[in-house]
Scaffold this motif. Structure first.
Motif, PDB file in Angstrom:
ATOM      1  N   UNK A 237       0.810  -1.231   0.000  1.00 22.04           N
ATOM      2  CA  UNK A 237       0.000   0.000   0.000  1.00 22.04           C
ATOM      3  C   UNK A 237       0.839   1.275   0.000  1.00 22.04           C
ATOM      4  N   UNK A 238       2.055   1.211  -0.541  1.00 15.48           N
ATOM      5  CA  UNK A 238       2.960   2.355  -0.465  1.00 15.48           C
ATOM      6  C   UNK A 238       3.142   3.100  -1.794  1.00 15.48           C
ATOM      7  N   UNK A 258       0.945  -3.779  -3.546  1.00 14.60           N
ATOM      8  CA  UNK A 258       1.864  -2.726  -3.127  1.00 14.60           C
ATOM      9  C   UNK A 258       1.355  -1.337  -3.487  1.00 14.60           C
ATOM     10  N   UNK A 259       0.309  -1.279  -4.330  1.00 15.57           N
ATOM     11  CA  UNK A 259      -0.231   0.004  -4.754  1.00 15.57           C
ATOM     12  C   UNK A 259      -1.138   0.614  -3.699  1.00 15.57           C
ATOM     13  N   UNK A 260      -1.092   1.943  -3.610  1.00 11.22           N
ATOM     14  CA  UNK A 260      -2.058   2.672  -2.811  1.00 11.22           C
ATOM     15  C   UNK A 260      -3.440   2.591  -3.473  1.00 11.22           C
ATOM     16  N   UNK A 261      -4.439   3.114  -2.787  1.00 13.80           N
ATOM     17  CA  UNK A 261      -5.747   3.260  -3.428  1.00 13.80           C
ATOM     18  C   UNK A 261      -5.575   4.134  -4.680  1.00 13.80           C
ATOM     19  N   UNK A 262      -6.242   3.730  -5.747  1.00 13.39           N
ATOM     20  CA  UNK A 262      -6.198   4.432  -7.037  1.00 13.39           C
ATOM     21  C   UNK A 262      -4.847   4.323  -7.745  1.00 13.39           C
ATOM     22  N   UNK A 277      -3.863 -15.560 -14.112  1.00 14.60           N
ATOM     23  CA  UNK A 277      -4.994 -14.688 -13.769  1.00 14.60           C
ATOM     24  C   UNK A 277      -4.770 -13.972 -12.439  1.00 14.60           C
ATOM     25  N   UNK A 278      -5.269 -12.737 -12.358  1.00 15.82           N
ATOM     26  CA  UNK A 278      -5.150 -11.951 -11.132  1.00 15.82           C
ATOM     27  C   UNK A 278      -6.424 -12.067 -10.306  1.00 15.82           C
ATOM     28  N   UNK A 279      -6.287 -11.867  -9.010  1.00 14.34           N
ATOM     29  CA  UNK A 279      -7.425 -11.862  -8.082  1.00 14.34           C
ATOM     30  C   UNK A 279      -8.109 -10.507  -8.161  1.00 14.34           C
ATOM     31  N   UNK A 280      -9.339 -10.492  -8.638  1.00 14.32           N
ATOM     32  CA  UNK A 280     -10.044  -9.226  -8.849  1.00 14.32           C
ATOM     33  C   UNK A 280     -10.183  -8.417  -7.558  1.00 14.32           C
ATOM     34  N   UNK A 284     -10.565  -4.303  -6.891  1.00 15.10           N
ATOM     35  CA  UNK A 284     -11.798  -3.598  -6.536  1.00 15.10           C
ATOM     36  C   UNK A 284     -11.776  -3.012  -5.128  1.00 15.10           C
ATOM     37  N   UNK A 285     -10.997  -3.601  -4.211  1.00 17.54           N
ATOM     38  CA  UNK A 285     -11.004  -3.065  -2.847  1.00 17.54           C
ATOM     39  C   UNK A 285     -10.139  -1.816  -2.695  1.00 17.54           C
ATOM     40  N   UNK A 286      -9.319  -1.515  -3.680  1.00 17.51           N
ATOM     41  CA  UNK A 286      -8.501  -0.297  -3.610  1.00 17.51           C
ATOM     42  C   UNK A 286      -8.627   0.546  -4.880  1.00 17.51           C
ATOM     43  N   UNK A 287      -9.569   0.192  -5.742  1.00 16.49           N
ATOM     44  CA  UNK A 287      -9.760   0.912  -7.006  1.00 16.49           C
ATOM     45  C   UNK A 287      -8.450   1.004  -7.788  1.00 16.49           C
TER      46      UNK A 287
END
Length: 348
Positions: A237-238, A258-262, A277-280, A284-287
């Motif tokens: 989340x950084x 590792x991505x922040x929201x948006x 495949x990625x886990x959706x 969706x929980x961090x846009x």
């Protein structure tokens, strides 16, 4: 017609070998360039070996071209004989679609024409920079401001440089932004250099602990060993943006977290097979977003070359003779190069 020496692949399984081709004589709007150096891109290998299933043979790869102008057409105004010039991944586009009008010829809705392997949607074959000369219309030729002694190190900017510069600029890498670069190869090392020069806080992700010192010397503020759960967790989340340069299928979820929201992760590596495949829910929980980016338009490529000249940014290269190219491909598959092979075309 202009007869010139080259190296070509004649099948997906055969080695590249000497080849003779003919270039057109320069027309009114054309520039003829004596090729001095040509970078070796992973796309060259994919195409020569038919891994993207669209190769036209014989295939003369090479789209990281720098050289000297030796002839110009009567209508050419921006170049003269003796100028240093470059040619990247495109030599034409339709010129009239929405993308072309906005300077994004790489997204031409009718398909740009590649420097080698012809138009994207099919058409007459084109032959690239593993050759002694090339003729290109002026609007797809680029000015090179770097010193002539640095030309071998300039060549990879024509693909590796713009492939990383364009998404870093588009998604706003700069002061106050935390940017991750995944992979430290031909693309990744340019991504680190350019993101650092743009003023971003740069976190390099690599599987190779031995590349930590290199990463920091290239401009990374932090080097994270991606096989270490502890180091990866410290980056959760950084990050505002991740530029993923890896050209092999791998787990994208490890980086999405590792991505922040948006935040956005842009993919510029082009593996021969799809990523798992990625886990959706990681999206969706961090846009968050997974995006893609393809080289850059001619205007932006010139901007990148000027930016690199102003900031003294060059690729780290190993210069090779043309008859070493098949060995170079095998070494490239093993990531055994720091960080880009460049062919000295005087060896042809």
């Amino acid at each position: 017609m202009i007869k010139t020496k080259a190296y070509a692949a004649h099948s997906s399984t055969g080695a590249l070998a000497p080849f003779e081709l003919h270039r057109r004589n320069p027309g009114a709007e054309d520039v003829q360039i004596e090729i001095l150096y040509c970078g070796v891109c992973h796309s060259d290998l994919h195409t020569a070996r038919g891994e993207w299933h669209n190769t036209q043979y014989p295939c003369v790869p090479g789209h990281e071209i720098v050289g000297r102008v030796v002839a110009v057409g009567d209508g050419v105004r921006g170049f003269k004989v003796g100028d240093l010039a470059g040619v990247g991944c495109m030599i034409d586009s339709c010129g009239h679609c929405h993308s072309c009008h906005e300077g994004d010829e790489q997204y031409c809705e009718n398909g740009f024409t590649g420097t080698y392997n012809g138009p994207v949607f099919g058409g007459e074959n084109t032959f690239g920079g593993y050759s002694r000369t090339i003729v290109v219309k002026e609007s797809f030729v680029l000015h090179v401001r770097h010193d002539e002694k640095d030309l071998a190190r300039v060549a990879p900017l024509l693909c590796a440089g713009i492939t990383t510069y364009s998404p870093l600029r588009h998604w706003g890498a700069g002061p106050g932004r935390k940017v991750g670069i995944v992979g430290l190869g031909g693309l990744g090392h340019m991504g680190v250099k350019i993101a650092h020069a743009l003023g971003a806080h740069v976190v390099l992700f690599t599987t190779s602990p031995g590349k930590s010192d290199d990463g920091k010397q290239l401009g990374a503020d932090v080097v994270c060993i991606s096989t270490s759960p502890e180091q990866m967790a410290a980056q959760a989340n950084q990050l505002d943006f991740i530029l993923n340069t890896v050209a092999a299928p791998h787990d994208l979820d490890a980086y999405l977290q590792l991505l922040k929201r948006d935040g956005t992760m842009a993919l510029v590596g082009a593996p021969a097979e799809p990523h798992p495949p990625s886990n959706v829910f990681n999206l969706i929980f961090k846009r968050r977003r997974i995006a893609g980016s393809l080289i850059g338009g001619i205007k932006e490529t010139q901007e990148m070359l000027d930016f690199c000249a102003d900031h003294q940014i060059l690729s780290d290269v190993e210069t090779i003779p043309i008859d070493y190219i098949n060995t170079a491909y095998e070494r490239m598959l093993k990531s055994d190069v720091k960080y880009r092979f460049v062919i000295d075309m005087a060896s042809l």
